[in-house]
Motif scaffolding. Structure first.
Motif, PDB file in Angstrom:
ATOM      1  N   PHE A 162     -89.467 -50.518 -11.788  1.00  0.00           N
ATOM      2  CA  PHE A 162     -88.547 -51.540 -12.284  1.00  0.00           C
ATOM      3  C   PHE A 162     -87.853 -52.283 -11.143  1.00  0.00           C
ATOM      4  CE2 PHE A 162     -87.747 -48.313 -15.860  1.00  0.00           C
ATOM      5  CZ  PHE A 162     -88.661 -48.908 -16.708  1.00  0.00           C
ATOM      6  N   ASN A 163     -87.834 -53.621 -11.216  1.00  0.00           N
ATOM      7  CA  ASN A 163     -86.811 -54.318 -10.447  1.00  0.00           C
ATOM      8  C   ASN A 163     -85.516 -54.258 -11.257  1.00  0.00           C
ATOM      9  OD1 ASN A 163     -86.772 -56.439 -12.367  1.00  0.00           O
ATOM     10  ND2 ASN A 163     -88.166 -57.708 -11.169  1.00  0.00           N
ATOM     11  N   TYR A 164     -84.444 -54.860 -10.753  1.00  0.00           N
ATOM     12  CA  TYR A 164     -83.153 -54.716 -11.431  1.00  0.00           C
ATOM     13  C   TYR A 164     -83.197 -55.232 -12.865  1.00  0.00           C
ATOM     14  CZ  TYR A 164     -78.291 -55.556 -12.721  1.00  0.00           C
ATOM     15  OH  TYR A 164     -77.091 -55.596 -13.401  1.00  0.00           O
ATOM     16  N   TYR A 165     -83.779 -56.398 -13.062  1.00  0.00           N
ATOM     17  CA  TYR A 165     -83.785 -57.030 -14.378  1.00  0.00           C
ATOM     18  C   TYR A 165     -84.659 -56.251 -15.361  1.00  0.00           C
ATOM     19  CZ  TYR A 165     -81.830 -60.701 -11.482  1.00  0.00           C
ATOM     20  OH  TYR A 165     -81.051 -61.393 -10.593  1.00  0.00           O
ATOM     21  N   GLU A 166     -85.752 -55.702 -14.880  1.00  0.00           N
ATOM     22  CA  GLU A 166     -86.614 -54.888 -15.733  1.00  0.00           C
ATOM     23  C   GLU A 166     -85.933 -53.570 -16.105  1.00  0.00           C
ATOM     24  OE1 GLU A 166     -90.865 -56.515 -13.883  1.00  0.00           O
ATOM     25  OE2 GLU A 166     -89.853 -54.762 -13.030  1.00  0.00           O
ATOM     26  N   ALA A 167     -85.173 -53.002 -15.166  1.00  0.00           N
ATOM     27  CA  ALA A 167     -84.432 -51.772 -15.457  1.00  0.00           C
ATOM     28  C   ALA A 167     -83.370 -52.028 -16.516  1.00  0.00           C
ATOM     29  CB  ALA A 167     -83.794 -51.238 -14.177  1.00  0.00           C
ATOM     30  N   LYS A 168     -82.679 -53.155 -16.397  1.00  0.00           N
ATOM     31  CA  LYS A 168     -81.656 -53.515 -17.369  1.00  0.00           C
ATOM     32  C   LYS A 168     -82.264 -53.654 -18.764  1.00  0.00           C
ATOM     33  CE  LYS A 168     -77.896 -56.895 -17.897  1.00  0.00           C
ATOM     34  NZ  LYS A 168     -78.217 -57.468 -19.213  1.00  0.00           N
ATOM     35  N   GLN A 169     -83.413 -54.318 -18.856  1.00  0.00           N
ATOM     36  CA  GLN A 169     -84.075 -54.499 -20.146  1.00  0.00           C
ATOM     37  C   GLN A 169     -84.574 -53.169 -20.699  1.00  0.00           C
ATOM     38  OE1 GLN A 169     -87.293 -57.325 -20.081  1.00  0.00           O
ATOM     39  NE2 GLN A 169     -87.972 -56.829 -22.154  1.00  0.00           N
ATOM     40  N   ALA A 170     -85.117 -52.319 -19.827  1.00  0.00           N
ATOM     41  CA  ALA A 170     -85.648 -51.026 -20.268  1.00  0.00           C
ATOM     42  C   ALA A 170     -84.548 -50.167 -20.893  1.00  0.00           C
ATOM     43  CB  ALA A 170     -86.288 -50.293 -19.092  1.00  0.00           C
ATOM     44  N   CYS A 171     -83.372 -50.147 -20.293  1.00  0.00           N
ATOM     45  CA  CYS A 171     -82.264 -49.366 -20.863  1.00  0.00           C
ATOM     46  C   CYS A 171     -81.860 -49.914 -22.223  1.00  0.00           C
ATOM     47  CB  CYS A 171     -81.069 -49.375 -19.918  1.00  0.00           C
ATOM     48  SG  CYS A 171     -81.284 -48.377 -18.428  1.00  0.00           S
ATOM     49  N   GLU A 172     -81.795 -51.236 -22.346  1.00  0.00           N
ATOM     50  CA  GLU A 172     -81.417 -51.838 -23.623  1.00  0.00           C
ATOM     51  C   GLU A 172     -82.448 -51.540 -24.701  1.00  0.00           C
ATOM     52  OE1 GLU A 172     -80.931 -55.898 -22.518  1.00  0.00           O
ATOM     53  OE2 GLU A 172     -78.997 -55.561 -21.513  1.00  0.00           O
TER      54      GLU A 172
END
Length: 341
Positions: A162-172
């Protein structure tokens, strides 16, 4: 004799000193130039859970002749504030997505406290109650902190995807949001020990270590290890997600099911296959303890343990165990379902 303290002067000094000490003992401080209307909060941190109603106290000691109260949420880094509500003591107007769930408490004529209904994960943070009277504005700050659980997350492709934005989406997508540093620290004090680095909400990359060891950053002191500044688009790591109490509940359906059969099994019961955040929240807040691996919505297989035992994961501490991401066609597991009923 010049330079000697006379008896009358000594008595005057003693009287002044006694009055000063007595004045401080009563809790009186020296007068402050200008009016001070807002009372300092007794508790600056307000604890709540997702779905609850939270009250952020803000009380006037005396009302100015004319004033407005402005509530705002201070975004991380305090680089900007999001307006929530403005009131003149009689009428209030909400702004933004939080304004629709916020209102004034109005317990009495000096009460400017903010009430937030249906608390959400993104509501956690710092808030400001600002009194605007046109002469000397003043404010108090409070922090809304949610009780919750932090869980490390990586996709089926493996670690550091994950980059930061992908990590944020994955948690959501897993019923959570990226954890804050404070949330990760709290989880570390409660026993979280994880050797893979993950993104946090502020864009930093860290990992919690309880037992220092060579393959996990060396044998230094336990704590929260940091990778320092990272590029939000180019650098790739895992994610540390945060979730809180559930509005519904999680239950287990036994069987030897494929992933598609797991979705059908939950659907027949008026539920959906649980997400990773659902399972962690059920383990943390409802004490869910099940020694059977079950499918989750992301295709992983996990099971929650509150009472560790030798034939149930083999680890000495409570937690959510993982079998990774088996083939979706593998008919070997039950499933964990989630329903809001």
């Amino acid at each position: 004799m010049p330079g000697r303290l006379t008896f009358p002067a000594f008595c005057s000094f003693l009287l002044l000193w006694t009055f000063t000490i007595f004045h401080k003992a009563l809790g009186h401080s020296a007068p402050h130039p200008g009016p001070h209307y807002l009372l300092p909060p007794i508790h600056e941190v307000i604890h709540s859970r997702r779905g609850a109603t939270a009250t952020l106290p803000c009380v006037l000691g005396a009302p100015p002749p004319s004033y407005k109260v402005r509530w705002s949420k201070v975004e991380p880094g305090e680089l900007r504030e999001t307006l929530i509500l403005i009131t003149n003591g009689l009428h209030a107007r909400g702004y933004g997505p939080l304004g629709g769930r916020a209102r004034m408490r109005r317990g009495h004529r000096l009460d400017a406290s903010l009430v937030i209904a249906g608390v959400r994960l993104e509501d956690e943070g710092r808030y400001r109650c600002e009194l605007i009277n046109g002469i000397e504005d003043e404010s108090v700050a409070l922090t809304l902190r949610l009780e919750g659980v932090v869980f490390p997350y990586q996709p089926s492709r493996g670690r550091y995807q994950f980059n930061y934005y992908e990590a944020k989406q994955a948690c959501e997508e897993q019923d959570g949001r990226l954890a804050t540093y404070a949330q990760l620290y709290q989880a570390w004090t409660e026993g979280l020990d994880w050797c893979n680095a993950g993104w946090l909400l502020d864009g930093s990359v860290r990992y919690p270590v309880l037992t220092a060891r060579t393959p996990c950053g060396g044998r230094g002191r336990p704590g929260i290890r940091s990778y320092g500044p990272r590029d939000w688009k180019r650098d790739h790591y895992d994610a540390f997600c945060f979730s809180s109490a559930l509005a519904g509940h999680v239950f287990f359906v036994p069987g030897r099911l494929t992933l598609s059969e797991a979705h059908a099994a939950c659907g027949r019961r008026g539920a959906v296959v649980a997400k990773v955040g659902h399972l962690y929240a059920a383990w943390k807040f409802s004490g869910l303890d099940q020694c059977d691996g079950g499918w989750l919505a992301d295709g992983s297989v996990r099971f929650p343990i509150t009472t560790p035992r030798p034939r149930c994961g083999g680890l000495p501490d409570p937690g959510v165990r993982s079998f990774g991401f088996p083939s979706p066609q593998q008919a070997a597991y039950g499933t964990y379902c989630y329903t809001q009923k």
